[in-house]
Design a protein around this motif. Structure first.
Motif, PDB file in Angstrom:
ATOM      1  N   THR A 220       4.658  22.168   4.915  1.00 15.49           N
ATOM      2  CA  THR A 220       3.871  21.070   4.351  1.00 15.49           C
ATOM      3  C   THR A 220       4.430  19.724   4.793  1.00 15.49           C
ATOM      4  O   THR A 220       5.646  19.554   4.924  1.00 15.49           O
ATOM      5  CB  THR A 220       3.845  21.105   2.813  1.00 15.49           C
ATOM      6  OG1 THR A 220       5.190  20.948   2.312  1.00 15.49           O
ATOM      7  CG2 THR A 220       3.267  22.422   2.307  1.00 15.49           C
ATOM      8  N   VAL A 221       3.518  18.789   5.019  1.00 23.44           N
ATOM      9  CA  VAL A 221       3.890  17.415   5.363  1.00 23.44           C
ATOM     10  C   VAL A 221       3.174  16.486   4.395  1.00 23.44           C
ATOM     11  O   VAL A 221       1.946  16.499   4.300  1.00 23.44           O
ATOM     12  CB  VAL A 221       3.500  17.070   6.807  1.00 23.44           C
ATOM     13  CG1 VAL A 221       3.906  15.630   7.141  1.00 23.44           C
ATOM     14  CG2 VAL A 221       4.141  18.037   7.791  1.00 23.44           C
ATOM     15  N   GLU A 222       3.946  15.704   3.664  1.00 26.34           N
ATOM     16  CA  GLU A 222       3.394  14.754   2.696  1.00 26.34           C
ATOM     17  C   GLU A 222       3.710  13.333   3.152  1.00 26.34           C
ATOM     18  O   GLU A 222       4.836  13.045   3.561  1.00 26.34           O
ATOM     19  CB  GLU A 222       3.964  15.023   1.315  1.00 26.34           C
ATOM     20  CG  GLU A 222       3.574  16.403   0.777  1.00 26.34           C
ATOM     21  CD  GLU A 222       4.414  16.812  -0.414  1.00 26.34           C
ATOM     22  OE1 GLU A 222       3.847  16.912  -1.516  1.00 26.34           O
ATOM     23  OE2 GLU A 222       5.619  17.024  -0.245  1.00 26.34           O
ATOM     24  N   GLU A 223       2.710  12.451   3.070  1.00 31.74           N
ATOM     25  CA  GLU A 223       2.817  11.094   3.597  1.00 31.74           C
ATOM     26  C   GLU A 223       2.569  10.077   2.485  1.00 31.74           C
ATOM     27  O   GLU A 223       1.422   9.728   2.199  1.00 31.74           O
ATOM     28  CB  GLU A 223       1.813  10.901   4.727  1.00 31.74           C
ATOM     29  CG  GLU A 223       1.957  11.910   5.859  1.00 31.74           C
ATOM     30  CD  GLU A 223       0.866  11.763   6.889  1.00 31.74           C
ATOM     31  OE1 GLU A 223       0.567  10.610   7.285  1.00 31.74           O
ATOM     32  OE2 GLU A 223       0.282  12.787   7.291  1.00 31.74           O
ATOM     33  N   PRO A 224       3.609   9.575   1.865  1.00 30.97           N
ATOM     34  CA  PRO A 224       3.426   8.701   0.695  1.00 30.97           C
ATOM     35  C   PRO A 224       2.746   7.376   0.991  1.00 30.97           C
ATOM     36  O   PRO A 224       2.201   6.757   0.086  1.00 30.97           O
ATOM     37  CB  PRO A 224       4.862   8.477   0.195  1.00 30.97           C
ATOM     38  CG  PRO A 224       5.739   8.800   1.351  1.00 30.97           C
ATOM     39  CD  PRO A 224       5.038   9.859   2.124  1.00 30.97           C
ATOM     40  N   MET A 225       2.737   6.937   2.263  1.00 26.51           N
ATOM     41  CA  MET A 225       2.152   5.627   2.573  1.00 26.51           C
ATOM     42  C   MET A 225       0.824   5.737   3.315  1.00 26.51           C
ATOM     43  O   MET A 225       0.282   4.731   3.780  1.00 26.51           O
ATOM     44  CB  MET A 225       3.148   4.789   3.387  1.00 26.51           C
ATOM     45  CG  MET A 225       4.453   4.528   2.660  1.00 26.51           C
ATOM     46  SD  MET A 225       5.626   3.534   3.611  1.00 26.51           S
ATOM     47  CE  MET A 225       4.848   1.916   3.523  1.00 26.51           C
ATOM     48  N   ALA A 226       0.281   6.961   3.420  1.00 25.52           N
ATOM     49  CA  ALA A 226      -0.969   7.136   4.161  1.00 25.52           C
ATOM     50  C   ALA A 226      -2.164   6.545   3.417  1.00 25.52           C
ATOM     51  O   ALA A 226      -3.108   6.057   4.034  1.00 25.52           O
ATOM     52  CB  ALA A 226      -1.204   8.610   4.454  1.00 25.52           C
ATOM     53  N   ASP A 227      -2.148   6.604   2.098  1.00 24.59           N
ATOM     54  CA  ASP A 227      -3.241   6.047   1.297  1.00 24.59           C
ATOM     55  C   ASP A 227      -3.036   4.541   1.157  1.00 24.59           C
ATOM     56  O   ASP A 227      -2.163   4.080   0.437  1.00 24.59           O
ATOM     57  CB  ASP A 227      -3.270   6.719  -0.076  1.00 24.59           C
ATOM     58  CG  ASP A 227      -4.408   6.195  -0.950  1.00 24.59           C
ATOM     59  OD1 ASP A 227      -5.199   5.352  -0.475  1.00 24.59           O
ATOM     60  OD2 ASP A 227      -4.503   6.626  -2.113  1.00 24.59           O
TER      61      ASP A 227
END
Length: 705
Positions: free
Chosen positions: A557-564
């Protein structure tokens, strides 16, 4: 304590974060650079009808020569690779060659700088493979199948033009630029046609992109001496003579030049050791947007897709409008040529038009990064580090199985499955199952970079050890898993990357929920040994020189906290504006804007709000009701305040993430700012941000509670 700060900040975002990946599309008719926050270097682009296609460098990774497709130049989808594996009879392409003087790898080489073209009812992708010469791949359908033509020859870093008379020209060379005709059957160059068309000393670089526009030949190139300026040369004849001018320089989007680590020599299989002279970590890469192609959209507007060095992420792609002036395709907007907005309107979207049309389809990212390995094929995001041994890996039972083969270290481990890291920050987690591992096996989650690093499990006899490793100084930290209260059959491994700040931290969990950091915060760099940015790697090898067992991976899994970025513009909020140059808030004087003098730190004169003008356009209003308006040329003192909303200056919000922003005038395409070096008030004559974001044009907003 530094690594605890990084760990807890990123770990906080790793739970309950929206499953969203970076896309440049802001969903309101605008986009924000970069197009991708992961590596896509040496972009070349073309339009066929209403479809855009872009090819990029893949170096030693396979499948190779990636091709993306788009309908709007902003949202892209990975639709093809030109080949599944290198088909040369050379063990170096498979990490299986002998060591010592005979090369056993192709790090930093492979295939690069493609040129994509469409002619004669088919697609062509031209590129060079080190030591193998010019290659061409052709297909009737962009999705393939692709046919490989080994054209050999000594042409590299080329661009290709299919001219109106049926002749095919290759433009190539650095400084001294050559033109060579190609055979129509793609069997090779016509050597006797090679001619110098631009001599040395003409300030022309490499990375050529040749076009014929309205009967004129235009050659886009980049000169890296001393930095990455993008130039255009033009002539009425393909053979010259050419005149040249710079079409963009110094557009860094507020990023420092990326540190390049210059490691001496090649990668050698002497255990885990590199010869790493620390004095060679001083070079810097070009951060200016540079090297790429231009394309005309269906409405006649031209665009430049140029790459930029985004630190340890590597080189990624940006999109900028092109303005034709005096017959030259300058990057940027009228009134501010040579620079590019970080945020601008999407192609085919008319400024001021109402939203809701088909051109505002839901934004999407080019790749699906997370993978549960339940399918029959790997996702398109994945690439092998060199050619894989297909007999030694499989998708089985919803898991990726890697059988171990002998290797001295990660960089020599065959069948390492990789994907590019994604910024600005991301948290990557994978589940490792260890029951199939045998004596001497090593498996885990790594970072293919130089220096490389990893966190993983080592099996020695019947003992399992969790190990953190960093190649820069061959440092290791071990945790004995055999002493765990319960037998370990699986373990969760995590890498937390803060790529804008070039650092990463590993962590692990024995229950999949509670993670502990392991090892120090590691500095990351861009380097010229692999010629790639950081890459996640799932790996398994046997350190004792034998074929061992196997490791299995699940739930990557890859989570991107600043994508939104939907809340990055502070609509409906009252906020202070802090100038990054001094750390002092803006305040509204009776006749203009100035820095806070110290006694108006938190008064209504330092409180602002936005008036939404649609599509990212805003007016700036002081809390006391006055609006910011600009008279004259926007020189110091021309930025004033008025109670007449009709006079308010309309700005396009430039999102620099983490609360940082710039305001670009829609009237002049210049930016509002305050010089930290003078006592003058705010002006609107800034061309953009400097690399440090400290020239007075970049601000930060803080909500007033």
């Amino acid at each position: 304590m530094k690594y605890f700060v990084l760990y807890f900040v990123l770990a906080m975002f790793s739970v309950g974060v929206q499953a969203q990946s970076w896309t440049a599309d802001n969903g309101n008719g605008t986009y924000t650079n970069p197009l991708f926050y992961d590596e896509f270097s040496d972009p070349d682009v073309l339009r066929v009808g209403n479809d855009y296609y872009m090819a990029g460098t893949t170096m030693h990774s396979v499948p190779g020569l990636v091709i993306l497709h788009s309908k709007d130049l902003v949202n892209w989808e990975n639709v093809a690779y030109c080949f599944d594996r290198f088909d040369f009879d050379d063990p170096a392409f498979s990490l299986s060659g002998p060591s010592g003087k005979n090369r056993g790898e192709i790090y930093g080489e492979g295939i690069w700088a493609p040129a994509i073209r469409y002619a004669n009812g088919q697609f062509y992708v031209f590129s060079n493979v080190n030591g193998k010469g010019l290659q061409c791949y052709t297909a009737k359908d962009i999705r393939g199948p692709w046919e490989h033509h080994n054209m050999k020859g000594r042409i590299y870093d080329l661009s290709v033009l299919f001219d109106d008379d049926g002749k095919i020209y290759a433009i190539h060379g650095y400084g001294e630029v050559h033109c060579t005709e190609l055979k129509p059957d793609m069997s090779g160059p016509i050597e006797e046609t090679d001619r110098v068309i631009i001599p040395n000393g003409s300030a022309v670089g490499e990375g050529h992109h040749i076009y014929k526009i309205n009967g004129m030949y235009y050659l886009i190139s980049t000169d890296y001496r001393p930095n990455g300026r993008t130039l255009c040369s033009r002539s009425k004849s393909i053979w010259g003579p050419y005149e040249t001018c710079v079409i963009t320089a110094d557009e860094t989007f507020g990023y420092y030049p990326a540190p390049i680590t210059q490691w001496q020599g090649r990668i050698v299989p002497d255990g885990s050791k590199f010869k790493i002279p620390q004095a060679d970590v001083n070079a810097t890469a070009c951060t200016n947007i540079h090297q790429g192609g231009i394309v005309e959209d269906r409405n006649g507007q031209w665009w430049a897709l140029l790459m930029m060095d985004f630190h340890s992420i590597g080189r990624t792609t940006t999109l900028a409008p092109v303005t034709w002036k005096d017959g030259w395709p300058f990057v940027g907007l009228e009134g501010n040529l040579g620079r590019a907005p970080r945020t601008w309107f999407k192609p085919d979207v008319q400024i001021g038009e109402k939203l809701g049309g088909s051109e505002l389809a839901k934004p999407y990212a080019p790749y699906v990064r997370s993978e549960n390995f339940d399918g029959k094929q790997l996702g398109r995001i994945w690439q092998w580090n060199h050619n894989p041994d297909d007999k030694m890996w499989s998708l089985k039972g919803g898991k990726l199985r890697l059988q171990t083969m002998p290797a001295d270290q990660l960089m020599w481990a065959r069948n390492s499955l990789t994907q590019r890291v994604i910024g600005p920050s991301s948290v990557t987690t994978v589940e490792l199952l260890v029951k199939g591992m045998k004596d001497g096996d090593v498996a885990g989650l790594g970072n293919i970079n130089v220096p490389c690093s990893w966190i993983g499990v080592v099996k020695q006899g019947t003992d399992l050890t969790l190990r953190w490793f960093w190649q820069a100084d061959n440092d290791t930290i071990d945790v004995a898993l055999s002493q765990h209260p319960m037998p370990i059959t699986r373990i969760w491994l995590r890498m937390m990357g803060d790529f804008d700040n070039n650092q990463a931290q590993y962590a692990y969990s024995t229950d999949g929920e509670n993670f502990l950091p392991l090892g120090r915060v590691m500095p990351l760099s861009y380097q010229l040994t692999t010629f790639q940015g950081s890459r996640h790697a799932l790996f398994a090898f046997n350190k004792d020189g034998k074929k061992g067992g196997y490791a299995e991976f699940d739930n990557f899994t890859v989570e991107e906290p600043m994508a939104d970025r939907s809340r990055n513009i502070p609509y409906g909020k009252t906020f202070r504006i802090i100038n990054l140059a001094t750390g002092r808030p803006m305040y509204a004087m009776p006749h203009g804007l100035m820095y806070d003098t110290g006694d108006k730190n938190n008064t209504k004169e330092t409180h602002f709000r936005l008036i939404d003008k649609g599509m990212g356009q805003v007016a700036l209003q002081c809390e006391d009701g006055r609006y910011v308006w600009v008279s004259g040329l926007g020189l110091p003192g021309d930025v004033r305040l008025t109670t007449d909303e009709s006079k308010a200056e309309v700005f396009l919000w430039q999102d620099y993430l983490a609360g940082e922003f710039m305001l670009m005038s829609m009237r002049t395409h210049l930016y509002i700012g305050k010089s930290p070096l003078t006592g003058s008030p705010y002006s609107m004559d800034f061309k953009g941000a400097d690399p440090a974001r400290r020239n007075g044009a970049v601000m930060r907003w803080e909500e007033v509670k």
